[in-house]
Design an enzyme around this catalytic site. Structure first.
Site, PDB file in Angstrom:
ATOM      1  N   CYS A   8       0.847  -1.187   0.000  1.00 40.54           N
ATOM      2  CA  CYS A   8       0.000   0.000   0.000  1.00 40.54           C
ATOM      3  C   CYS A   8       0.885   1.240   0.000  1.00 40.54           C
ATOM      4  CB  CYS A   8      -0.916  -0.003   1.216  1.00 40.54           C
ATOM      5  SG  CYS A   8      -1.945   1.484   1.354  1.00 40.54           S
ATOM      6  N   PHE A   9       0.776   2.038  -1.054  1.00 40.83           N
ATOM      7  CA  PHE A   9       1.604   3.236  -1.149  1.00 40.83           C
ATOM      8  C   PHE A   9       1.121   4.342  -0.208  1.00 40.83           C
ATOM      9  CE2 PHE A   9       2.501   1.131  -5.177  1.00 40.83           C
ATOM     10  CZ  PHE A   9       3.878   1.258  -5.243  1.00 40.83           C
TER      11      PHE A   9
END
Length: 275
Positions: free
Chosen positions: A123-124
């Site tokens: 997850c950025f």
């Protein structure tokens, strides 16, 4: 890889910036506009109830966001007897070791430089990998972020409706709000603050729907006992009852984690780690 590393830094900053703007608009603009006469406002007025609801949603969203980052994937090279950590990481980097050869669904992330058990995805927006340690907190983060955005959307629409003396009874009124507002803004008939709120309405709608859809998709995978990594790699998982799959992620005391941002409570992974 450089672009991904840059995105891994920019995306969390973007999320925190949006959160700060939303909090400021709610506390200093939307909620005060609901008070017609503060001296005669009852204790359980809609404005106070809305403020309490927004603070509850925001606290859970930010609390689980912090826990997702805090519960980062650990180095499984030592904790799960996969061998020397440096050698394991080197094997994953040069491709000589299959991610599923040591443990099912383990994966080495080049951005995190860690091996994640039951890896789902990177997850950025949290700058972290999502796996067995932080899956429940990540789902709660998506859920409460979606609810907080939709709550801000409703409050923003009420503010714009009062400020511009317009009604949203017609569904087309919201769809045509942006083009009409842009033309009025450049003609000088619309204030910059009102234009900013209108832009935020569409941003809250997009983030809220995206988080809700992602949360529903993630729950479907959990019920099936799968992760996004397993689906992408075509890894076949052993069929189990859906109750066991839910308990593995949310634990037995799932209600505590639903109302309060805490670490995984009663999950199988934490019991194995404590042993």
């Amino acid at each position: 890889m450089l672009v991904l590393r840059l995105l891994n830094v920019v995306a969390p900053a973007y999320f925190l910036c949006i959160s700060l703007v939303t909090f400021v608009l709610q506390i200093f603009l939307f909620i005060p506009s609901m008070f017609r006469d503060p001296s005669t406002t009852p204790l359980f007025s809609p404005a106070l109830l809305h403020g309490a609801l927004f603070l509850f949603l925001s606290a859970n969203a930010l609390g689980n966001y912090v826990l997702v980052i805090q519960s980062s994937p650990e180095d499984l090279g030592k904790g799960l007897n996969l061998g020397e950590g440096a050698e394991v990481v080197a094997d994953w980097l040069d491709g000589s070791r299959s991610p599923g050869s040591a443990l099912p669904s383990t994966h080495f992330c080049r951005l995190c430089a860690r091996v994640t058990q039951r890896h789902d995805h990177h997850c950025f927006f949290t700058g972290n990998c999502i796996g067995s340690r932080n899956m429940r907190n990540f789902i709660m983060f998506c859920l409460y972020t979606s609810l907080a955005c939709l709550d801000s959307l409703v409050a923003g629409m009420a503010y714009i409706s009062a400020a511009l003396s317009m009604s949203f009874a017609d569904p087309l009124a919201f769809l045509t709000l942006l083009p009409h507002s842009i033309s009025q803004f450049f003609s000088g008939a619309l204030l910059s603050s009102e234009m900013f709120v209108i832009l935020m309405l569409y941003l809250w709608l997009g983030i809220g729907l995206a988080c809700a859809g992602f949360c529903c998709h993630q729950m479907l995978l959990i019920l099936r006992g799968e992760t996004r990594y397993q689906v992408r790699k075509g890894i076949v998982v052993r069929a189990r009852p859906w109750r066991e799959n839910l308990q593995e992620v949310f634990g037995k005391r799932w209600l505590v984690g639903l109302l309060i941002p805490v670490l995984n409570v009663g999950s199988d992974y934490r019991r194995q780690k404590e042993k």
